[in-house]
Design a protein around this motif. Structure first.
Motif, PDB file in Angstrom:
ATOM      1  N   CYS A 143       0.848  -1.197   0.000  1.00  0.00           N
ATOM      2  CA  CYS A 143       0.000   0.000   0.000  1.00  0.00           C
ATOM      3  C   CYS A 143       0.879   1.241   0.000  1.00  0.00           C
ATOM      4  O   CYS A 143       0.572   2.237   0.617  1.00  0.00           O
ATOM      5  CB  CYS A 143      -0.962  -0.004   1.178  1.00  0.00           C
ATOM      6  SG  CYS A 143      -0.193  -0.280   2.779  1.00  0.00           S
ATOM      7  N   CYS A 184      -5.955   0.234   0.949  1.00  0.00           N
ATOM      8  CA  CYS A 184      -6.535  -0.321   2.174  1.00  0.00           C
ATOM      9  C   CYS A 184      -6.517   0.726   3.280  1.00  0.00           C
ATOM     10  O   CYS A 184      -5.874   0.570   4.299  1.00  0.00           O
ATOM     11  CB  CYS A 184      -5.797  -1.587   2.598  1.00  0.00           C
ATOM     12  SG  CYS A 184      -4.022  -1.413   2.746  1.00  0.00           S
ATOM     13  N   ASN A 185      -7.248   1.785   3.072  1.00  0.00           N
ATOM     14  CA  ASN A 185      -7.297   2.878   4.023  1.00  0.00           C
ATOM     15  C   ASN A 185      -8.645   2.842   4.747  1.00  0.00           C
ATOM     16  O   ASN A 185      -9.564   3.557   4.399  1.00  0.00           O
ATOM     17  CB  ASN A 185      -7.089   4.206   3.289  1.00  0.00           C
ATOM     18  CG  ASN A 185      -6.905   5.358   4.239  1.00  0.00           C
ATOM     19  OD1 ASN A 185      -6.699   5.150   5.436  1.00  0.00           O
ATOM     20  ND2 ASN A 185      -6.992   6.561   3.733  1.00  0.00           N
ATOM     21  N   CYS A 208      -3.315   0.381   6.165  1.00  0.00           N
ATOM     22  CA  CYS A 208      -1.954   0.297   5.658  1.00  0.00           C
ATOM     23  C   CYS A 208      -0.984   0.407   6.839  1.00  0.00           C
ATOM     24  O   CYS A 208      -0.853   1.463   7.434  1.00  0.00           O
ATOM     25  CB  CYS A 208      -1.703   1.405   4.634  1.00  0.00           C
ATOM     26  SG  CYS A 208      -0.119   1.256   3.803  1.00  0.00           S
ATOM     27  N   LYS A 236       3.493  -0.132   5.067  1.00  0.00           N
ATOM     28  CA  LYS A 236       3.411  -0.313   3.613  1.00  0.00           C
ATOM     29  C   LYS A 236       2.772  -1.627   3.173  1.00  0.00           C
ATOM     30  O   LYS A 236       2.952  -2.065   2.038  1.00  0.00           O
ATOM     31  CB  LYS A 236       4.786  -0.157   2.962  1.00  0.00           C
ATOM     32  CG  LYS A 236       5.381   1.223   3.136  1.00  0.00           C
ATOM     33  CD  LYS A 236       6.661   1.363   2.367  1.00  0.00           C
ATOM     34  CE  LYS A 236       7.240   2.763   2.543  1.00  0.00           C
ATOM     35  NZ  LYS A 236       8.427   2.972   1.749  1.00  0.00           N
ATOM     36  N   HIS A 237       1.981  -2.293   4.073  1.00  0.00           N
ATOM     37  CA  HIS A 237       1.263  -3.510   3.697  1.00  0.00           C
ATOM     38  C   HIS A 237      -0.134  -3.484   4.304  1.00  0.00           C
ATOM     39  O   HIS A 237      -0.329  -2.985   5.412  1.00  0.00           O
ATOM     40  CB  HIS A 237       2.005  -4.756   4.178  1.00  0.00           C
ATOM     41  CG  HIS A 237       3.307  -4.970   3.482  1.00  0.00           C
ATOM     42  ND1 HIS A 237       3.391  -5.448   2.208  1.00  0.00           N
ATOM     43  CD2 HIS A 237       4.578  -4.734   3.886  1.00  0.00           C
ATOM     44  CE1 HIS A 237       4.665  -5.517   1.847  1.00  0.00           C
ATOM     45  NE2 HIS A 237       5.407  -5.079   2.855  1.00  0.00           N
ATOM     46  N   CYS A 238      -1.117  -4.039   3.588  1.00  0.00           N
ATOM     47  CA  CYS A 238      -2.495  -4.097   4.088  1.00  0.00           C
ATOM     48  C   CYS A 238      -2.582  -5.092   5.232  1.00  0.00           C
ATOM     49  O   CYS A 238      -2.157  -6.243   5.095  1.00  0.00           O
ATOM     50  CB  CYS A 238      -3.447  -4.523   2.973  1.00  0.00           C
ATOM     51  SG  CYS A 238      -3.651  -3.288   1.687  1.00  0.00           S
TER      52      CYS A 238
END
Length: 155
Positions: free
Chosen positions: A68, A77-78, A91, A94-96
């Protein structure tokens, strides 16, 4: 010979006491399935909006651990709801991540549950002794049965 036998008995007893704790901590809800199925298609979805059929038939999936990064995949994925409301994606580094079930991001990014706890609905819960979350989230023990070491009626 007697010391060896006593050592074997001691190791066996320790294994029987510690194994239930390890079994509970090794399970991971995030392993189940490889994708999050979004509850609704985000407004920034790239599908063409010329056909109402295309919009309603699109089932948007996000692979678990999707990047993300703001440069390559912004707002993927916010605060997105997924899996019929059982997952909430944010997020984190930097990953969902699902903040309702991820032990390393429980309720918010970076909030880690302690040993013996699982993330149940965004709250770190002691699943070793909780009757309504015995061994894992939402596993209820029958009425009058205690939860010991993550098992209903262990003794």
């Amino acid at each position: 010979m007697a010391k060896t036998l006593m050592l074997i008995n001691l190791v066996t007893i320790l294994f029987l006491l510690i194994f239930p704790l390890l079994a509970v901590s090794l399970e991971d809800e995030e392993i189940e399935g490889e994708y999050y199925v979004l509850d609704s298609v985000p407004a920034n979805h790239s599908a063409r909006r010329s056909s109402r059929y295309l919009i309603t038939s699109v089932i948007k999936k996000i692979k678990k651990g999707t990047s993300c990064d703001a440069k390559t995949n912004p707002n993927v994925c916010n605060g997105v709801s997924a899996n019929n409301g059982t997952s909430l994606l944010y997020c984190c580094k930097k990953h969902c991540r699902n903040v309702l079930g991820d032990r390393n991001n429980c309720g918010a990014c970076g909030y880690k549950c302690r040993f013996g706890e699982r993330c149940c609905g965004g709250v770190c819960t002691n699943v070793l002794a909780n009757r309504t979350n015995c061994g894992k989230c939402s596993k209820k023990c029958p009425r009058g049965v205690k939860c010991d070491y993550g098992y209903c009626g262990y003794a």
